[in-house]
Enzyme design. Structure first.
Site, PDB file in Angstrom:
ATOM      1  N   SER A 215       0.853  -1.199   0.000  1.00  0.00           N
ATOM      2  CA  SER A 215       0.000   0.000   0.000  1.00  0.00           C
ATOM      3  C   SER A 215       0.880   1.237   0.000  1.00  0.00           C
ATOM      4  CB  SER A 215      -0.892   0.018   1.244  1.00  0.00           C
ATOM      5  OG  SER A 215      -1.533   1.276   1.364  1.00  0.00           O
TER       6      SER A 215
ATOM      7  N   TYR B 241      -1.408  -0.461  10.170  1.00  0.00           N
ATOM      8  CA  TYR B 241      -1.624  -0.971   8.803  1.00  0.00           C
ATOM      9  C   TYR B 241      -0.432  -0.603   7.919  1.00  0.00           C
ATOM     10  CZ  TYR B 241      -3.716  -1.063   4.061  1.00  0.00           C
ATOM     11  OH  TYR B 241      -3.970  -1.278   2.729  1.00  0.00           O
TER      12      TYR B 241
HETATM   13  P1  NAP Z   1     -11.727  -5.066   0.323  1.00  0.00           P
HETATM   14  O1  NAP Z   1     -12.643  -4.519  -0.718  1.00  0.00           O
HETATM   15  O2  NAP Z   1     -11.972  -4.726   1.750  1.00  0.00           O
HETATM   16  O3  NAP Z   1     -11.702  -6.672   0.150  1.00  0.00           O
HETATM   17  C1  NAP Z   1     -10.947  -7.436   1.038  1.00  0.00           C
HETATM   18  C2  NAP Z   1     -11.022  -8.883   0.642  1.00  0.00           C
HETATM   19  O4  NAP Z   1     -10.198  -9.614   1.555  1.00  0.00           O
HETATM   20  C3  NAP Z   1     -12.408  -9.476   0.732  1.00  0.00           C
HETATM   21  O5  NAP Z   1     -12.549 -10.387  -0.333  1.00  0.00           O
HETATM   22  C4  NAP Z   1     -12.397 -10.210   2.074  1.00  0.00           C
HETATM   23  O6  NAP Z   1     -13.225 -11.346   2.091  1.00  0.00           O
HETATM   24  C5  NAP Z   1     -10.959 -10.662   2.126  1.00  0.00           C
HETATM   25  N1  NAP Z   1     -10.474 -10.923   3.477  1.00  0.00           N
HETATM   26  C6  NAP Z   1     -10.514 -10.120   4.567  1.00  0.00           C
HETATM   27  N2  NAP Z   1      -9.925 -10.710   5.605  1.00  0.00           N
HETATM   28  C7  NAP Z   1      -9.505 -11.927   5.162  1.00  0.00           C
HETATM   29  C8  NAP Z   1      -8.839 -13.013   5.772  1.00  0.00           C
HETATM   30  N3  NAP Z   1      -8.475 -12.986   7.063  1.00  0.00           N
HETATM   31  N4  NAP Z   1      -8.577 -14.113   5.016  1.00  0.00           N
HETATM   32  C9  NAP Z   1      -8.950 -14.170   3.710  1.00  0.00           C
HETATM   33  N5  NAP Z   1      -9.585 -13.162   3.081  1.00  0.00           N
HETATM   34  C10 NAP Z   1      -9.848 -12.064   3.808  1.00  0.00           C
HETATM   35  O7  NAP Z   1     -10.194  -4.686   0.022  1.00  0.00           O
HETATM   36  P2  NAP Z   1      -9.488  -4.032  -1.282  1.00  0.00           P
HETATM   37  O8  NAP Z   1      -9.629  -2.567  -1.184  1.00  0.00           O
HETATM   38  O9  NAP Z   1      -9.905  -4.737  -2.504  1.00  0.00           O
HETATM   39  O10 NAP Z   1      -7.965  -4.339  -0.930  1.00  0.00           O
HETATM   40  C11 NAP Z   1      -7.274  -5.473  -1.435  1.00  0.00           C
HETATM   41  C12 NAP Z   1      -5.812  -5.357  -1.018  1.00  0.00           C
HETATM   42  O11 NAP Z   1      -5.269  -4.138  -1.517  1.00  0.00           O
HETATM   43  C13 NAP Z   1      -5.602  -5.325   0.504  1.00  0.00           C
HETATM   44  O12 NAP Z   1      -4.411  -6.020   0.816  1.00  0.00           O
HETATM   45  C14 NAP Z   1      -5.440  -3.848   0.801  1.00  0.00           C
HETATM   46  O13 NAP Z   1      -4.696  -3.623   1.973  1.00  0.00           O
HETATM   47  C15 NAP Z   1      -4.706  -3.386  -0.452  1.00  0.00           C
HETATM   48  N6  NAP Z   1      -4.848  -1.957  -0.716  1.00  0.00           N
HETATM   49  C16 NAP Z   1      -6.080  -1.403  -0.969  1.00  0.00           C
HETATM   50  C17 NAP Z   1      -6.162  -0.033  -1.206  1.00  0.00           C
HETATM   51  C18 NAP Z   1      -7.478   0.667  -1.477  1.00  0.00           C
HETATM   52  O14 NAP Z   1      -7.503   1.918  -1.514  1.00  0.00           O
HETATM   53  N7  NAP Z   1      -8.569  -0.029  -1.695  1.00  0.00           N
HETATM   54  C19 NAP Z   1      -5.009   0.753  -1.186  1.00  0.00           C
HETATM   55  C20 NAP Z   1      -3.782   0.154  -0.924  1.00  0.00           C
HETATM   56  C21 NAP Z   1      -3.715  -1.203  -0.698  1.00  0.00           C
HETATM   57  P3  NAP Z   1     -14.697 -11.341   2.785  1.00  0.00           P
HETATM   58  O15 NAP Z   1     -15.498 -10.335   2.009  1.00  0.00           O
HETATM   59  O16 NAP Z   1     -15.217 -12.717   2.625  1.00  0.00           O
HETATM   60  O17 NAP Z   1     -14.485 -10.913   4.199  1.00  0.00           O
END
Ligand code: NAP
Length: 253
Positions: free
Chosen positions: A144, A158
């Site tokens: 991130s 985080y």
């Molecule tokens: P999101 O929409 O919150 O989706 C998170 C996903 O992870 C969901 O499918 C959730 O499954 C799953 N999950 C949560 N806890 C878990 C666990 N303990 N074991 C297995 N699966 C788990 O997140 P996102 O925004 O797409 O982010 C994806 C990645 O990108 C993350 O690593 C995040 O830190 C990183 N990231 C995101 C952003 C952003 O702005 N969105 C920026 C920088 C980095 P359930 O729905 O079944 O709980």
């Protein structure tokens, strides 16, 4: 359709993971869509891949649980040769200053974001490494921009957990570079997904958008395309690489 082998996408039920799973299915990977809680959302992602002519299955599992990770990889083994792992599952938490963080919060933050990715990478290397009878493969970790910004007053824990992902990416990449396994990371900026609402800030993207260099957030698909490229043979000389997909947020000279 191409047969590129199996790709595990952790946290593939929504957001960046779901976008990655869909693109991977269309590219010719047999996709194992992992999720933690939302079985219906994961099933819908897998069904969309199959409807488009691809192969996909779902597997529930908490990446922070070693037993669940072992079961996840056994499910992948039943699908075929593991070619790629996308360590996408990740969580944030409510905004907090470090002075107010509980041990339970810190343990959850590092267990899922950091230890989960390391456990999954361990299982992937055990299958991919040419020194263990594997045929090589690729691992893409989700870092991130917070790892560079530090996320003060919001979630320094985080940011630290993602900073650990950066160091892990570089170290593991060097460790297995001669064993046919590439290890890279993508470092997204502000991406429009549900993660912000899950941390108690549903308006975070709209509030930040005007201050971003491109005046807009990124989409899950824009991150997924970078992940797919790093996982593919097109990126054959890229390992230990950490690719910013942040619209110039947190880019240093
Ligand atoms: P999101 O929409 O919150 O989706 C998170 C996903 O992870 C969901 O499918 C959730 O499954 C799953 N999950 C949560 N806890 C878990 C666990 N303990 N074991 C297995 N699966 C788990 O997140 P996102 O925004 O797409 O982010 C994806 C990645 O990108 C993350 O690593 C995040 O830190 C990183 N990231 C995101 C952003 C952003 O702005 N969105 C920026 C920088 C980095 P359930 O729905 O079944 O709980």
């Amino acid at each position: 359709m191409n047969d590129l082998g199996v790709m595990i996408v952790t946290g593939g039920s929504r957001g960046i993971g779901a976008a990655t799973a869909r693109l991977a299915g269309a590219a010719g990977y047999a996709v194992l869509v992992n999720y933690a809680a939302d079985a219906a959302a994961a099933a819908a992602v897998a069904e969309a891949i199959r409807a488009a002519g691809g192969r996909a299955e779902t597997a529930r599992g908490d990446v922070g649980s070693e037993a669940d990770v072992l079961a996840l990889f056994e499910a992948a083994d039943r699908m075929g040769r593991l070619a790629a792992l996308v360590n996408n599952a990740g969580v944030v938490d409510q905004p907090s200053r470090v002075a107010d963080m509980s041990l339970a919060r810190l343990e959850r933050m590092f267990r899922i974001n950091t230890i989960g990715s390391v456990l999954c990478a361990r299982e992937a290397v055990r299958r991919m490494s040419t020194t263990r009878g594997g045929r090589g493969g690729a691992i893409v970790n989700l870092s991130s921009a917070a790892a560079k910004l530090g996320a003060p007053d919001q979630y320094v824990d985080y940011a630290a957990a993602k900073g650990a992902i950066d160091a892990f990416t570089v170290g593991l990449a060097k460790e297995v570079a001669a064993e046919g396994v590439r290890v890279c990371a993508v470092r997204p900026g502000i991406i429009e997904t549900d993660i912000h609402a899950s941390g108690g800030l549903p308006d975070r993207v709209a509030q930040l958008a005007p201050s971003l260099p491109m005046r807009r957030p990124g989409s899950a698909d824009e991150v997924a395309r970078a992940i797919l490229w790093l996982a593919s043979p097109e990126a054959s000389y890229s390992t230990g690489a950490i690719l910013d997909v942040s619209g110039a947020r947190a880019i240093l000279p």
